[in-house]
Design a protein around this motif. Structure first.
Motif, PDB file in Angstrom:
ATOM      1  N   ASN A 310      20.403 -28.934   3.350  1.00 28.57           N
ATOM      2  CA  ASN A 310      20.703 -29.837   4.463  1.00 28.57           C
ATOM      3  C   ASN A 310      21.032 -29.059   5.726  1.00 28.57           C
ATOM      4  OD1 ASN A 310      20.542 -32.685   4.078  1.00 28.57           O
ATOM      5  ND2 ASN A 310      22.035 -32.468   2.431  1.00 28.57           N
ATOM      6  N   ASN A 314      18.934 -28.944   9.246  1.00 28.56           N
ATOM      7  CA  ASN A 314      19.549 -29.197  10.555  1.00 28.56           C
ATOM      8  C   ASN A 314      19.248 -28.045  11.515  1.00 28.56           C
ATOM      9  OD1 ASN A 314      20.615 -31.619   9.869  1.00 28.56           O
ATOM     10  ND2 ASN A 314      22.721 -30.879   9.576  1.00 28.56           N
ATOM     11  N   LYS A 376      18.649 -38.038  15.881  1.00 31.78           N
ATOM     12  CA  LYS A 376      17.240 -37.712  15.656  1.00 31.78           C
ATOM     13  C   LYS A 376      16.296 -38.905  15.749  1.00 31.78           C
ATOM     14  CE  LYS A 376      18.580 -33.632  13.283  1.00 31.78           C
ATOM     15  NZ  LYS A 376      18.843 -32.949  12.033  1.00 31.78           N
ATOM     16  N   GLY A 385      23.226 -36.021   6.257  1.00 35.06           N
ATOM     17  CA  GLY A 385      23.192 -34.619   5.838  1.00 35.06           C
ATOM     18  C   GLY A 385      24.563 -33.967   5.887  1.00 35.06           C
TER      19      GLY A 385
HETATM   20 MG    MG Z   1      20.586 -33.269   8.667  1.00 30.08          MG
END
Ligand code: MG
Ligand code: ATP
Length: 566
Positions: A310, A314, A376, A385
Motif C-alpha cells: 500500500n 502511494n 485520487k 490504504g
Molecule cells: Mg493508497
C-alpha cells in the motif's frame, strides 16, 4: 581622611621670627603647619596640597596681605579657602574682604593673644576636617548608589530574560498541549469511525458469506445454461470484490484477525523485492537501507506485506514522472520520555518508506489516515490504504508516523514492536486426506443467515448439519446429541465467544474437533485459543471442505481414503 588626621595650616609672613612665634602658638593643635615667607611660596603650598586655613599677616613690609588674599581668591580652587588675617583693626578693609562669598574670613588683632589665635585656627581646621569627611561619605554613598543601580540593572535584565524564557516555555507547552489534544481528537475520531466501520464490515461480511455460499451452490444446480452461468459468475466476482473491501475495512477498524509472529524484516523485503520492482515500474529507483541483522518484529507477515505494498503504491502515485523510493529499517528503543504517538516503553523497529514525490499539504496530511479519504478521484483510490496501515500498526502495538510537505516528498514510518522471545513459527497445518464420509456437524453462528449458508454448503458436501445460534444452544445440542463429530463455530458472538465455547467443549469432550471461523478477532493478541484451527470468513465451499479435511482427525475417520484428484 578620618576625623583625627591632621590638616594643613598655612602660615604666611615675610618675617621668619613671626612665623616661628605662630608656630609655637599653634603647635599644641597637632595640625601640620606649613610656612611661607612670600606670596609665591604661599601659592606654591596651596597648589601642592590641601590647605584647611591660611593665616596671613596683613602688615608685611614687602607684601600686602590683602593683595595676597585677592590673588588667592582669584584662583577658582581657593575661593572657599578660609583666611585669617593678623592685623591692627582696619575695619573698612576687613568689610571689603567679607564680600568674598564662599570662603570663611576671620580676623585676629595685634598683639596676638595665643588662645584667640589657637581657637580660631582650631575652628577652621575642624570645619575643614568635617567637610572632607562629609565629602568622602558622600562619595562613598554615591559609589554605593551606583553599585546598587548597576546591580538592579543586572537583575532587571536577568528578570527580563527569565520572563522571556518563561513566555517561550509557556508558548511551547501550549503548542505541545494543542498538538496532543488534536492528536487525541484525531485518534478518537479515527477510533469512532473504526468502531462504526468495524460493525458495518462485520455485518457486511456475513451478508457476503451468505451470498457467496448461495451463489456457489446455485452454480452447481443450473449446469448447462451459459447465460445463467455468466450472470452468476458476475455476481460471484462482485461479492468477492466486496469481500476484499471488507477485509480492508476490518483492517482499518483493527478488528481483522491477525496472526502475529516473529517476522524478519530483511527476509520479508527479499521476498517483496520482485513485486516492488514490477509494481513501481522502470522510472522509479528503489533504494534499500535495511541492515542484515535486525531484531524480528511482532506482526502478521501477510498484513505487513500488504501494508508495505500500500505504501509503495502511494509512493508510485505520488511520483508520476519518476523518482526514488527508499526503504529503511532500524531498531530503536522507546523510554517513554519523548515517545512518539503514545508508544509504550520497549524495543521497536522503525520501518521507513520514503518517496521523492509531490508530498502533501498540511490539510491532506491531517486527514491521510482517515478511511475513505482520497485525493485520487472517484474510481481511482478508495482511501483505505493508509487507514489499513494505520490500523495494522495500532493493532500490532506499534505506531504510524507520516511526515510530508508539498514538493518535499513523503516519509511514512511504521514502528513495530520487537518480538520478545523467540516465537515458535506458526504450526504447519497438516494436510489431511479429504473426507469421503458423511459427518454430523454442529454449526454455531449468531447470524442465522451465515449459519444457514454454512449449513447449506455442508449439506451440499454430503454432511448432516445441526444449527445453533449461540454457544449456550450449542452446548445444549451437544448434551442431547452425542453423535456430533465436528463443531464449526463463529468466534465473535455475544455472551460466550467461540473460544469460550471451545474451552467448554474440551472439558466435556476433549476429542471433539473444533474449527473456529471468524471474520475478525476481538482480542487477537491475548487470544489463548490460537491453537484452534481457523477458517476465515467469508469462505467458499472449497475452503470449508479443505478445512474439514485438514482438521477432522484422521484417527476417527472410519472410511476415509485419499482421493486422487483432491
Ligand atoms: Mg493508497
Ligand atoms: N506517498 C504519498 N505522497 C503524497 N500523498 C500521499 C502519499 N500517500 C498518501 N497520500 C495522500 O493520502 C491520501 C490517502 O491515501 P490512502 O492510501 O489512504 O488512499 P488512496 O491511496 O487515495 O487510495 P487507495 O490506497 O485505497 O488506493 C491519498 O489520496 C493522497 O492524497
Amino acid at each position: 581622611m578620618s576625623h583625627s588626621d591632621p590638616v594643613n595650616v598655612l602660615l604666611v609672613d615675610d618675617q621668619p621670627a613671626k612665623l616661628l612665634s605662630y608656630q609655637v602658638i599653634l603647635e599644641p593643635l597637632g595640625e601640620t603647619l606649613l610656612t611661607a615667607t612670600s606670596a609665591r611660596d604661599a601659592l606654591g603650598h596651596l597648589l601642592k596640597q590641601d590647605v584647611a586655613v591660611a593665616l596671613i599677616d596683613v602688615h608685611m613690609p614687602e607684601l600686602d596681605g590683602f593683595e595676597l588674599a585677592a590673588m588667592i581668591r582669584e584662583h577658582p580652587r581657593f575661593q572657599q579657602l578660609p583666611l585669617i588675617f593678623i592685623s591692627a583693626i582696619h575695619l573698612s578693609e576687613f568689610d571689603r574682604l567679607k564680600g568674598y562669598e564662599a570662603g570663611g574670613v576671620d580676623y585676629v588683632p595685634v598683639p596676638v593673644v595665643p588662645e584667640v589665635l589657637r581657637a580660631k585656627v582650631k575652628a577652621f581646621a575642624e570645619l575643614h576636617r568635617k567637610t572632607r569627611e562629609l565629602e568622602s561619605l558622600n562619595a562613598e554613598l554615591e559609589r554605593r548608589v551606583a553599585e546598587r543601580t548597576a546591580d538592579l540593572e543586572t537583575s532587571h535584565a536577568e528578570l527580563r530574560r527569565l520572563n522571556e524564557e518563561l513566555e517561550a516555555r509557556v508558548e511551547e507547552r501550549t503548542r505541545e498541549r494543542e498538538a496532543a489534544l488534536s492528536q487525541l481528537f484525531e485518534a478518537q475520531k479515527v477510533d469512532t469511525i473504526g468502531q462504526l466501520t468495524g460493525g458495518v464490515a462485520h455485518d457486511f461480511n456475513n451478508l457476503l458469506m451468505a451470498m457467496m455460499g448461495s451463489l456457489e451452490l446455485l452454480q452447481k444446480r443450473i449446469g448447462g445454461d451459459a447465460t445463467a452461468e455468466r450472470l452468476l459468475e458476475t455476481a460471484r466476482k462482485g461479492a468477492e470484490r466486496g469481500a476484499g473491501l471488507t477485509q480492508r475495512l476490518l483492517a482499518f477498524a483493527r478488528r481483522q484477525e491477525l496472526r502475529p509472529a516473529a517476522v524478519s524484516f530483511p527476509d520479508l523485503m527479499m521476498d517483496l523485492q520482485a513485486l516492488f520492482r514490477s509494481t513501481l515500474g522502470p522510472s522509479i529507483a528503489i533504494e534499500e537501507r535495511v541492515p542484515q541483522v535486525l531484531p524480528p518484529v511482532l506482526a502478521d507477515a501477510n498484513q505487513l506485506e500488504l501494508a508495505l505494498m500500500n505504501l509503495a503504491l502511494n509512493a508510485r502515485d505520488a511520483m508520476p514522472s519518476g523518482g526514488t523510493l527508499t526503504i529503511s529499517a532500524r531498531p530503536e528503543d522507546h523510554t517513554g520520555e519523548r515517545s512518539e504517538v503514545g508508544l509504550s516503553v520497549g524495543s521497536y523497529v522503525r520501518i521507513s518508506v520514503i518517496d521523492t514525490g509531490q508530498g502533501m499539504d498540511a490539510e491532506t496530511l491531517a486527514r491521510a489516515t482517515e478511511p475513505f479519504f482520497t485525493t485520487k478521484g472517484v474510481g481511482k483510490g478508495t482511501g483505505l490504504g493508509l487507514s489499513m496501515v494505520h490500523g495494522l500498526a495500532a493493532q500490532s502495538g506499534g505506531a504510524l508516523a507520516i511526515r510530508s510537505a508539498p514538493g518535499k516528498g513523503c516519509q511514512v514510518d511504521l514502528i513495530l514492536p520487537v518480538a520478545r522471545e523467540a516465537m515458535a513459527p506458526p504450526v504447519a497445518e497438516s494436510k489431511g486426506p479429504p473426507i469421503e464420509r458423511s459427518l454430523t456437524i454442529l454449526v454455531v453462528d449468531d447470524d442465522p443467515l451465515v449459519c444457514g449458508g454454512t449449513a447449506a454448503m455442508l449439506e451440499d458436501l454430503g454432511h448432516a448439519v445441526i444449527e445453533a445460534n449461540s454457544a449456550v444452544e450449542a452446548l445444549e445440542r451437544l448434551d442431547r446429541g452425542p453423535d456430533i463429530e465436528l463443531v464449526i463455530t463463529d468466534h465473535a458472538m455475544p455472551g460466550m465467544t467461540g473460544s469460550d465455547l471451545a474451552r467448554a467443549i474440551r472439558e466435556k469432550r476433549p476429542d471433539l474437533p473444533i474449527i473456529l471461523s471468524s471474520g475478525y478477532a476481538d482480542l487477537p493478541h491475548v487470544d489463548t485459543t490460537t491453537d484452534l484451527p481457523r477458517l476465515s470468513k467469508p469462505f467458499l465451499q472449497a475452503d470449508l471442505a479443505m478445512a474439514i479435511a485438514r482438521h477432522y482427525r484422521p484417527s476417527v475417520i472410519r472410511a476415509a481414503e485419499p482421493s486422487p484428484d483432491a
